[in-house]
Motif scaffolding. Sequence first.
Motif, mmCIF file in Angstrom:
data_model
loop_
_atom_site.group_PDB
_atom_site.id
_atom_site.type_symbol
_atom_site.label_atom_id
_atom_site.label_comp_id
_atom_site.label_asym_id
_atom_site.label_seq_id
_atom_site.Cartn_x
_atom_site.Cartn_y
_atom_site.Cartn_z
ATOM 1 N N ALA A 232 0.848 -1.189 0.000
ATOM 2 C CA ALA A 232 0.000 0.000 0.000
ATOM 3 C C ALA A 232 0.884 1.238 0.000
ATOM 4 O O ALA A 232 2.049 1.199 0.389
ATOM 5 N N VAL A 233 0.350 2.345 -0.455
ATOM 6 C CA VAL A 233 1.091 3.603 -0.436
ATOM 7 C C VAL A 233 1.455 3.951 1.008
ATOM 8 O O VAL A 233 0.620 3.850 1.919
ATOM 9 N N ASN A 234 2.711 4.297 1.236
ATOM 10 C CA ASN A 234 3.270 4.644 2.550
ATOM 11 C C ASN A 234 3.364 3.472 3.527
ATOM 12 O O ASN A 234 3.689 3.667 4.700
ATOM 13 N N GLU A 235 3.111 2.257 3.042
ATOM 14 C CA GLU A 235 3.274 1.083 3.903
ATOM 15 C C GLU A 235 4.752 0.722 4.012
ATOM 16 O O GLU A 235 5.466 0.633 2.997
ATOM 17 N N LYS A 236 5.217 0.498 5.221
ATOM 18 C CA LYS A 236 6.609 0.108 5.402
ATOM 19 C C LYS A 236 6.765 -1.383 5.105
ATOM 20 O O LYS A 236 6.051 -2.207 5.664
ATOM 21 N N ILE A 237 7.680 -1.711 4.194
ATOM 22 C CA ILE A 237 7.913 -3.109 3.844
ATOM 23 C C ILE A 237 9.352 -3.512 4.201
ATOM 24 O O ILE A 237 10.239 -2.662 4.293
ATOM 25 N N THR A 238 9.539 -4.798 4.410
ATOM 26 C CA THR A 238 10.873 -5.330 4.710
ATOM 27 C C THR A 238 11.451 -5.985 3.469
ATOM 28 O O THR A 238 10.787 -6.794 2.805
ATOM 29 N N MET A 239 12.678 -5.633 3.145
ATOM 30 C CA MET A 239 13.413 -6.253 2.044
ATOM 31 C C MET A 239 14.488 -7.141 2.660
ATOM 32 O O MET A 239 15.219 -6.709 3.541
ATOM 33 N N LYS A 240 14.576 -8.387 2.177
ATOM 34 C CA LYS A 240 15.512 -9.332 2.768
ATOM 35 C C LYS A 240 16.277 -10.079 1.687
ATOM 36 O O LYS A 240 15.694 -10.506 0.688
ATOM 37 N N ALA A 241 17.577 -10.233 1.888
ATOM 38 C CA ALA A 241 18.414 -11.000 0.963
ATOM 39 C C ALA A 241 19.117 -12.103 1.738
ATOM 40 O O ALA A 241 19.738 -11.854 2.771
ATOM 41 N N SER A 242 18.986 -13.339 1.248
ATOM 42 C CA SER A 242 19.673 -14.489 1.844
ATOM 43 C C SER A 242 20.825 -14.865 0.926
ATOM 44 O O SER A 242 20.608 -15.243 -0.228
ATOM 45 N N VAL A 243 22.044 -14.747 1.427
ATOM 46 C CA VAL A 243 23.236 -14.909 0.591
ATOM 47 C C VAL A 243 23.927 -16.235 0.914
ATOM 48 O O VAL A 243 24.187 -16.541 2.079
ATOM 49 N N THR A 244 24.214 -17.011 -0.139
ATOM 50 C CA THR A 244 24.888 -18.292 0.028
ATOM 51 C C THR A 244 25.950 -18.468 -1.044
ATOM 52 O O THR A 244 25.896 -17.854 -2.112
ATOM 53 N N GLN A 245 26.907 -19.339 -0.759
ATOM 54 C CA GLN A 245 27.900 -19.781 -1.738
ATOM 55 C C GLN A 245 27.992 -21.285 -1.601
ATOM 56 O O GLN A 245 28.539 -21.804 -0.629
ATOM 57 N N GLY A 246 27.426 -21.976 -2.568
ATOM 58 C CA GLY A 246 27.284 -23.422 -2.429
ATOM 59 C C GLY A 246 26.321 -23.719 -1.287
ATOM 60 O O GLY A 246 25.216 -23.183 -1.236
ATOM 61 N N ASP A 247 26.744 -24.546 -0.340
ATOM 62 C CA ASP A 247 25.910 -24.868 0.824
ATOM 63 C C ASP A 247 26.193 -23.957 2.016
ATOM 64 O O ASP A 247 25.574 -24.102 3.072
ATOM 65 N N GLU A 248 27.106 -23.014 1.844
ATOM 66 C CA GLU A 248 27.529 -22.158 2.962
ATOM 67 C C GLU A 248 26.763 -20.837 2.976
ATOM 68 O O GLU A 248 26.608 -20.178 1.949
ATOM 69 N N LYS A 249 26.280 -20.454 4.154
ATOM 70 C CA LYS A 249 25.647 -19.151 4.326
ATOM 71 C C LYS A 249 26.739 -18.089 4.454
ATOM 72 O O LYS A 249 27.671 -18.247 5.233
ATOM 73 N N VAL A 250 26.599 -17.023 3.684
ATOM 74 C CA VAL A 250 27.626 -15.980 3.653
ATOM 75 C C VAL A 250 27.251 -14.863 4.626
ATOM 76 O O VAL A 250 26.383 -14.037 4.340
ATOM 77 N N ALA A 251 27.895 -14.868 5.779
ATOM 78 C CA ALA A 251 27.616 -13.853 6.804
ATOM 79 C C ALA A 251 28.669 -12.759 6.818
ATOM 80 O O ALA A 251 28.605 -11.852 7.646
ATOM 81 N N ASP A 252 29.641 -12.846 5.889
ATOM 82 C CA ASP A 252 30.747 -11.888 5.894
ATOM 83 C C ASP A 252 30.842 -11.114 4.580
ATOM 84 O O ASP A 252 31.941 -10.822 4.098
ATOM 85 N N ALA A 253 29.714 -10.799 3.988
ATOM 86 C CA ALA A 253 29.721 -10.055 2.724
ATOM 87 C C ALA A 253 30.385 -8.691 2.905
ATOM 88 O O ALA A 253 30.239 -8.041 3.940
#
Length: 264
Positions: free
Chosen positions: A51-72
Amino acid sequence: MRKTFWMVILVLAIAALSACNSGTEKAEKKVENTKVPQMLEAKLDVPETAAVNEKITMKASVTQGDEKVADANEVEFEVWEDGKKTESQMIQTKNNKDGTYEAETAFDHDGVFTVQVHVTARGLHTMPTKSVTVGKGAAVQEETHHDHEGHTDHEHGHGHGHGITEGFSMHFTEPKSITAGADTTLTVRLQMKETPLEKAQVRYEIWNADNSGKHEWVAAKEASPGEYSAAHPFSQAGTFQVKVHVENKEGLHEHEEYEVTVGK
């Protein structure tokens, strides 16, 4: 005497075998170190509508192969209204330390907007996109444009791409070190909806940041499905811009620009 002779022969044989094994290990280690790194993936999660002026959350899940990348090194969201890419807004993210990165935004009027996440990590880069329809979407814009211009030849931006085609992503492998005069392999991996994008026309546009009037063009070849490479000898040390141009027969036209440093 004969016993001594055979002892010498045995020692020499053991030494030769040891040297051979050492050489094999070094060769294997060298091959291992030159393996192409696994592709960097970023799953972008944003609502399809808001909706107009509605606050939304944007989320990115980053991986390399099977590893979660927490150090971008860098994760940013870029947001713009269709047809107004030059007016885009960059939004910094919060690192949740679990391979996910978040930020919030809101839209103050109806329209169709593009959200693109820029992820740089471990010498790799990826930037998937998704669209968000806000309020009544583009219908209000089309009607307004028709009233003011007297026709409906409005610009959506999708026809020209340039980083706004939904489902398209580009993964540029930044060379670890570049030496002036030596051939440097430039590699980019392309995906469309998480599937390798094959049979595309890929060209690298290269120029020195201090001499923007001279641009060189290098055509890339598809080395494997969705992976395009080309060798280029950078003429001198300094900072160079590398713009990757991607086109195909389906009308795709995308480009992204990167900066590389060339040593002496």
